[in-house]
Design an enzyme around this catalytic site. Structure first.
Site, mmCIF file in Angstrom:
data_model
loop_
_atom_site.group_PDB
_atom_site.id
_atom_site.type_symbol
_atom_site.label_atom_id
_atom_site.label_comp_id
_atom_site.label_asym_id
_atom_site.label_seq_id
_atom_site.Cartn_x
_atom_site.Cartn_y
_atom_site.Cartn_z
ATOM 1 N N GLY A 48 -5.794 -44.091 -130.721
ATOM 2 C CA GLY A 48 -5.663 -44.563 -129.352
ATOM 3 C C GLY A 48 -4.582 -45.570 -129.077
ATOM 4 O O GLY A 48 -4.035 -45.613 -127.984
ATOM 5 N N GLU A 102 -4.975 -52.911 -130.819
ATOM 6 C CA GLU A 102 -6.026 -51.965 -130.445
ATOM 7 C C GLU A 102 -5.842 -51.519 -129.006
ATOM 8 O O GLU A 102 -5.348 -52.282 -128.175
ATOM 9 C CB GLU A 102 -7.385 -52.645 -130.632
ATOM 10 C CG GLU A 102 -8.587 -51.799 -130.308
ATOM 11 C CD GLU A 102 -8.795 -50.603 -131.202
ATOM 12 O OE1 GLU A 102 -7.970 -49.659 -131.129
ATOM 13 O OE2 GLU A 102 -9.774 -50.582 -131.961
ATOM 14 N N ASP A 103 -6.231 -50.295 -128.708
ATOM 15 C CA ASP A 103 -6.122 -49.792 -127.339
ATOM 16 C C ASP A 103 -7.199 -50.365 -126.442
ATOM 17 O O ASP A 103 -6.929 -50.791 -125.327
ATOM 18 C CB ASP A 103 -6.137 -48.257 -127.301
ATOM 19 C CG ASP A 103 -7.386 -47.641 -127.930
ATOM 20 O OD1 ASP A 103 -8.147 -48.350 -128.618
ATOM 21 O OD2 ASP A 103 -7.591 -46.426 -127.744
ATOM 22 N N ASP A 106 -14.521 -52.365 -126.449
ATOM 23 C CA ASP A 106 -15.667 -52.340 -125.539
ATOM 24 C C ASP A 106 -16.872 -52.988 -126.210
ATOM 25 O O ASP A 106 -17.145 -54.148 -125.978
ATOM 26 C CB ASP A 106 -15.929 -50.949 -124.949
ATOM 27 C CG ASP A 106 -15.970 -49.833 -125.957
ATOM 28 O OD1 ASP A 106 -16.252 -50.068 -127.142
ATOM 29 O OD2 ASP A 106 -15.737 -48.686 -125.547
ATOM 30 N N LYS A 134 -13.377 -54.486 -122.227
ATOM 31 C CA LYS A 134 -14.505 -54.320 -121.303
ATOM 32 C C LYS A 134 -15.482 -55.469 -121.556
ATOM 33 O O LYS A 134 -16.396 -55.339 -122.360
ATOM 34 C CB LYS A 134 -15.197 -52.981 -121.537
ATOM 35 C CG LYS A 134 -14.383 -51.771 -121.169
ATOM 36 C CD LYS A 134 -15.196 -50.502 -121.413
ATOM 37 C CE LYS A 134 -14.450 -49.262 -120.988
ATOM 38 N NZ LYS A 134 -15.252 -48.042 -121.248
ATOM 39 N N PHE A 155 -15.424 -45.086 -118.038
ATOM 40 C CA PHE A 155 -14.746 -44.285 -119.056
ATOM 41 C C PHE A 155 -13.356 -43.963 -118.549
ATOM 42 O O PHE A 155 -13.180 -43.566 -117.398
ATOM 43 C CB PHE A 155 -15.508 -42.994 -119.369
ATOM 44 C CG PHE A 155 -14.880 -42.257 -120.509
ATOM 45 C CD1 PHE A 155 -15.073 -42.679 -121.812
ATOM 46 C CD2 PHE A 155 -14.041 -41.185 -120.279
ATOM 47 C CE1 PHE A 155 -14.451 -42.030 -122.871
ATOM 48 C CE2 PHE A 155 -13.419 -40.527 -121.329
ATOM 49 C CZ PHE A 155 -13.629 -40.951 -122.637
ATOM 50 N N ILE A 156 -12.354 -44.160 -119.411
ATOM 51 C CA ILE A 156 -10.960 -43.963 -119.010
ATOM 52 C C ILE A 156 -10.218 -43.088 -120.005
ATOM 53 O O ILE A 156 -10.620 -42.966 -121.167
ATOM 54 C CB ILE A 156 -10.236 -45.318 -118.859
ATOM 55 C CG1 ILE A 156 -10.377 -46.135 -120.139
ATOM 56 C CG2 ILE A 156 -10.758 -46.081 -117.665
ATOM 57 C CD1 ILE A 156 -9.592 -47.402 -120.145
ATOM 58 N N ASP A 162 -8.389 -41.050 -124.988
ATOM 59 C CA ASP A 162 -8.691 -39.631 -124.847
ATOM 60 C C ASP A 162 -10.119 -39.344 -124.407
ATOM 61 O O ASP A 162 -10.986 -40.214 -124.446
ATOM 62 C CB ASP A 162 -8.460 -38.923 -126.181
ATOM 63 C CG ASP A 162 -9.546 -39.240 -127.199
ATOM 64 O OD1 ASP A 162 -10.181 -38.300 -127.704
ATOM 65 O OD2 ASP A 162 -9.771 -40.434 -127.501
ATOM 66 N N ARG A 168 -4.495 -38.121 -124.007
ATOM 67 C CA ARG A 168 -3.742 -39.252 -124.573
ATOM 68 C C ARG A 168 -2.305 -39.306 -124.059
ATOM 69 O O ARG A 168 -1.700 -40.359 -124.038
ATOM 70 C CB ARG A 168 -3.694 -39.165 -126.103
ATOM 71 C CG ARG A 168 -5.009 -39.339 -126.779
ATOM 72 C CD ARG A 168 -4.804 -39.392 -128.309
ATOM 73 N NE ARG A 168 -6.034 -39.265 -129.033
ATOM 74 C CZ ARG A 168 -6.894 -40.252 -129.272
ATOM 75 N NH1 ARG A 168 -6.640 -41.453 -128.807
ATOM 76 N NH2 ARG A 168 -7.989 -40.045 -129.955
ATOM 77 N N ARG A 171 0.902 -40.989 -118.873
ATOM 78 C CA ARG A 171 1.547 -42.310 -118.785
ATOM 79 C C ARG A 171 0.653 -43.343 -118.117
ATOM 80 O O ARG A 171 0.717 -44.517 -118.426
ATOM 81 C CB ARG A 171 2.844 -42.209 -117.977
ATOM 82 C CG ARG A 171 3.903 -41.379 -118.637
ATOM 83 C CD ARG A 171 5.074 -41.184 -117.657
ATOM 84 N NE ARG A 171 6.140 -40.453 -118.263
ATOM 85 C CZ ARG A 171 7.235 -41.014 -118.782
ATOM 86 N NH1 ARG A 171 7.392 -42.310 -118.740
ATOM 87 N NH2 ARG A 171 8.169 -40.277 -119.326
#
Length: 179
Positions: A48, A102-103, A106, A134, A155-156, A162, A168, A171
């Protein structure tokens, strides 16, 4: 694109690329300031964080190195709660400043497991840079040094994140449309 369809879910634009890149540049400025005179090792958590890491590194202007690890805890749209290490770290981090990239954080369980794994290798310090956090879902006490954006517990997808392996490549960051 205003909305996208991935499998059985429809998503709408939540954070446009321009806003993401502005916050990535801000985080890089903070890291450049805080770690001036260091030679940090950035550890990017795959899959991610690849886009965040790529864009972040374009703004880092201090001497540094980068490595990659792959951990997994997600299944579909929810965290499995179980973290398993898939690809480990081969670099010697003894006495080094490490910045985990990290992406999204949560629950915090994945980050907690990674920090535990890294601590036994005796780094000088461990810092965390996360594109997204989050806060309402966080279940672990973490010191996240660099946060690009805090978001609600939606959820994104997009910008490296993804849904069952898809999405993924977008943009922008998208959130589920509740119909």
């Amino acid at each position: 694109m205003e909305t996208i369809q991935i499998k059985d879910k429809r998503f709408k634009t939540f954070i446009p690329e321009k806003e993401i890149l502005k916050e990535v540049a801000r985080v890089a400025d903070e890291i450049n300031r805080d770690l001036s005179g260091e030679n940090p090792l950035f550890i990017s958590v795959l899959n991610g964080s690849f886009m965040f890491t790529s864009d972040l590194m374009k703004y880092i202007n201090i001497p540094c190195e980068i490595s990659f690890v792959k951990l997994a805890s997600y299944t579909g749209t929810s965290s499995s709660g179980k973290v398993k290490e898939l690809v480990g770290l081969n670099d010697d981090i003894t006495g080094r400043t490490v910045v985990i990239v990290e992406d999204i954080v949560d629950t915090g369980f994945t980050m907690e497991r990674l920090i535990e794994t890294l601590r036994v290798r005796n780094p000088k310090e461990i810092r965390i840079a996360s594109l997204l956090v989050k806060p309402d879902k966080l279940q672990v006490d973490l010191d996240i040094n660099y946060v690009a954006m805090s978001i609600p517990n939606d959820f994104i997808v997009g910008y490296g994140l993804d849904y069952d392996g898809l999405g993924r490549n977008y943009r922008d960051i998208y959130t589920i449309v509740n119909e």
